[in-house]
Design a protein around this motif. Sequence first.
Motif, mmCIF file in Angstrom:
data_model
loop_
_atom_site.group_PDB
_atom_site.id
_atom_site.type_symbol
_atom_site.label_atom_id
_atom_site.label_comp_id
_atom_site.label_asym_id
_atom_site.label_seq_id
_atom_site.Cartn_x
_atom_site.Cartn_y
_atom_site.Cartn_z
ATOM 1 N N LEU A 45 0.830 -1.294 -0.171
ATOM 2 C CA LEU A 45 0.357 0.244 0.247
ATOM 3 C C LEU A 45 0.745 1.482 0.356
ATOM 4 O O LEU A 45 0.374 2.472 -0.366
ATOM 5 C CB LEU A 45 -0.924 -0.078 0.868
ATOM 6 C CG LEU A 45 -2.036 -0.808 1.068
ATOM 7 C CD1 LEU A 45 -3.252 -1.306 2.612
ATOM 8 C CD2 LEU A 45 -2.913 -1.163 -0.053
ATOM 9 N N GLU A 46 1.994 1.214 0.327
ATOM 10 C CA GLU A 46 3.036 2.037 0.163
ATOM 11 C C GLU A 46 4.086 1.541 -0.847
ATOM 12 O O GLU A 46 4.491 0.645 -0.772
ATOM 13 C CB GLU A 46 3.360 2.354 1.362
ATOM 14 C CG GLU A 46 2.961 3.282 2.944
ATOM 15 C CD GLU A 46 3.202 3.691 3.679
ATOM 16 O OE1 GLU A 46 3.755 2.694 4.243
ATOM 17 O OE2 GLU A 46 2.674 3.916 4.947
ATOM 18 N N PRO A 47 5.394 2.811 -1.523
ATOM 19 C CA PRO A 47 6.129 2.098 -2.260
ATOM 20 C C PRO A 47 7.307 1.563 -1.485
ATOM 21 O O PRO A 47 7.048 2.196 -0.328
ATOM 22 C CB PRO A 47 6.752 3.662 -2.753
ATOM 23 C CG PRO A 47 5.104 4.915 -2.558
ATOM 24 C CD PRO A 47 4.512 4.198 -1.545
ATOM 25 N N LEU A 48 7.710 0.336 -1.668
ATOM 26 C CA LEU A 48 8.670 0.074 -0.763
ATOM 27 C C LEU A 48 9.605 0.108 -1.094
ATOM 28 O O LEU A 48 10.529 -0.106 -2.720
ATOM 29 C CB LEU A 48 8.288 -1.499 -1.323
ATOM 30 C CG LEU A 48 7.197 -2.429 -0.924
ATOM 31 C CD1 LEU A 48 7.587 -3.785 -1.332
ATOM 32 C CD2 LEU A 48 7.202 -2.110 0.378
ATOM 33 N N PRO A 49 10.421 0.940 -0.494
ATOM 34 C CA PRO A 49 12.223 1.233 -1.306
ATOM 35 C C PRO A 49 13.139 0.151 -1.336
ATOM 36 O O PRO A 49 13.222 -0.483 -0.964
ATOM 37 C CB PRO A 49 12.636 1.871 0.162
ATOM 38 C CG PRO A 49 11.843 1.623 1.480
ATOM 39 C CD PRO A 49 10.493 1.188 0.678
ATOM 40 N N PRO A 50 13.988 0.758 -1.447
ATOM 41 C CA PRO A 50 15.203 -0.633 -2.306
ATOM 42 C C PRO A 50 15.380 -1.362 -1.071
ATOM 43 O O PRO A 50 15.489 -0.631 0.012
ATOM 44 C CB PRO A 50 16.263 -0.214 -2.337
ATOM 45 C CG PRO A 50 15.602 1.058 -3.415
ATOM 46 C CD PRO A 50 14.093 1.439 -2.544
ATOM 47 N N PRO A 51 15.732 -2.173 -0.124
ATOM 48 C CA PRO A 51 16.009 -3.491 0.682
ATOM 49 C C PRO A 51 17.415 -2.383 1.477
ATOM 50 O O PRO A 51 18.097 -2.303 2.136
ATOM 51 C CB PRO A 51 16.557 -4.553 0.808
ATOM 52 C CG PRO A 51 15.748 -4.874 -1.057
ATOM 53 C CD PRO A 51 15.596 -3.709 -1.466
ATOM 54 N N ASN A 52 18.310 -1.708 0.276
ATOM 55 C CA ASN A 52 19.909 -1.633 1.265
ATOM 56 C C ASN A 52 19.322 -0.563 0.787
ATOM 57 O O ASN A 52 20.572 0.708 1.634
ATOM 58 C CB ASN A 52 20.782 -1.920 0.073
ATOM 59 C CG ASN A 52 20.673 -0.721 -1.803
ATOM 60 O OD1 ASN A 52 19.385 -0.610 -1.656
ATOM 61 N ND2 ASN A 52 21.443 -0.637 -1.555
ATOM 62 N N ARG A 53 18.319 0.886 1.093
ATOM 63 C CA ARG A 53 17.935 1.940 1.308
ATOM 64 C C ARG A 53 16.947 1.886 2.175
ATOM 65 O O ARG A 53 16.312 3.430 2.841
ATOM 66 C CB ARG A 53 17.721 2.830 0.027
ATOM 67 C CG ARG A 53 18.627 2.912 -0.934
ATOM 68 C CD ARG A 53 18.532 3.435 -2.449
ATOM 69 N NE ARG A 53 18.264 4.886 -1.680
ATOM 70 C CZ ARG A 53 17.601 5.277 -2.374
ATOM 71 N NH1 ARG A 53 17.766 4.890 -4.326
ATOM 72 N NH2 ARG A 53 17.598 6.415 -2.776
#
Length: 407
Positions: A45-53
């Motif tokens: 439901l929200e944009p997923l940031p890259p795992p390393n960020r």
Amino acid sequence: MSDVIPLFLLQELINRHLITMAQIDHSENPDVPSEVDSYHSLFPLEPLPPPNRMQKTSNFSYITSCYKAVNSKDDLPYCLRRIHALVFSYDFHAGAETMFSRHFNDPAADSYFTKRKWGQHEPPPPRQHAGLLPESLIWAYIVQLSSALRTIHTAGLACRVMDPSKILITGKTRLRVNCVGVFDVLTFDNSQTNHLALMPQYQQADLVSLGKVVLALACNSLAGIQRENLQKAMELVSINYSSDLKNLILYLLTEQSRLRSVNDIMPMIGARFYTQLDASQMRNDVIEEDLAKEVQNGRLFRLLAKLGTINERPEFQKDPTWSETGDRYLLKLFRDHLFHQVTEAGTPWIDLSHIVSCLNKLDAGVPEKISLVSRDEKSVLVVTYSDLKRCFDSTFQELQAAASGSL
């Protein structure tokens, strides 16, 4: 099948349905789990940031993410708020957006507020030029948020998430508070003997947070609630809004010598409460009228669904001719009477009002007679709708009995 639903409500309902049914391709989103405990079909439901960020949120000081998911126990959608170590489950409201995204997502508003130099002879501009929210909308929000706090505080608890990023808006003005209870879990101290000792302090903080939300709405900018901008913000409120709104904000933001209650702001809300009550009741009337129309549609759909389980059934109780004999044959001819009629020129004759009318007569079992013609047009059977209803009910009951194993 029924009168047309108002376009705005129809579009809103369709949009909510599409959001509720939305799914993702897990091959393209490997970071989204396919299941979490009894929940499946997770959809961000929200944009997923890259795992390393991934960054910690300003509200909870933890990495968080939010998903729509379906509970396998009741097959209903829920909102999962993941604090990366814990998962909180809340009611899902399709199409909801945060107050932050609706009202405070314009960087120009903050820039205008913070860069504007107001001197003694240069007051803030009038509301129509400042792009501020209508006061009626702000009061609508105040009534709902204060009602939410009243419910929570009356239960001896505290909200602790009265923040634009955690207030959800559905439709035009309907508010809901999200993430309630998260802080209670994250800050739980097992060494404390009385876990409710700090609750009055938290409740007072709720009132301050409510005051900040109202002030931000009145300024149309989150910059207005920053300490260095409070004086300018209150000047803006004084010039553009009523004294009641100004007094309410001052009361909520000013420290008092006694414990305050959310009930204290009721005199400031005054008759505006009845305005919101009337608006709510009018909306309920509109929705109830439309629901009554849809109830009829649902009734007709159930008739068609039952008829579909009977017609053209390849085999029943090892009898391949079951659907072509006896009462079932009458129902097959009735299905043709509903959907497969043609004009004298042999072209399809399609009339939805004819279909609705015949289904209503079948459901009521009226004594009116109907002529059913075989497909080869060599035989005509004259029956009443009451005869067809008897055939319909007994045949479907037979199928149900077989399905439940009682036949």
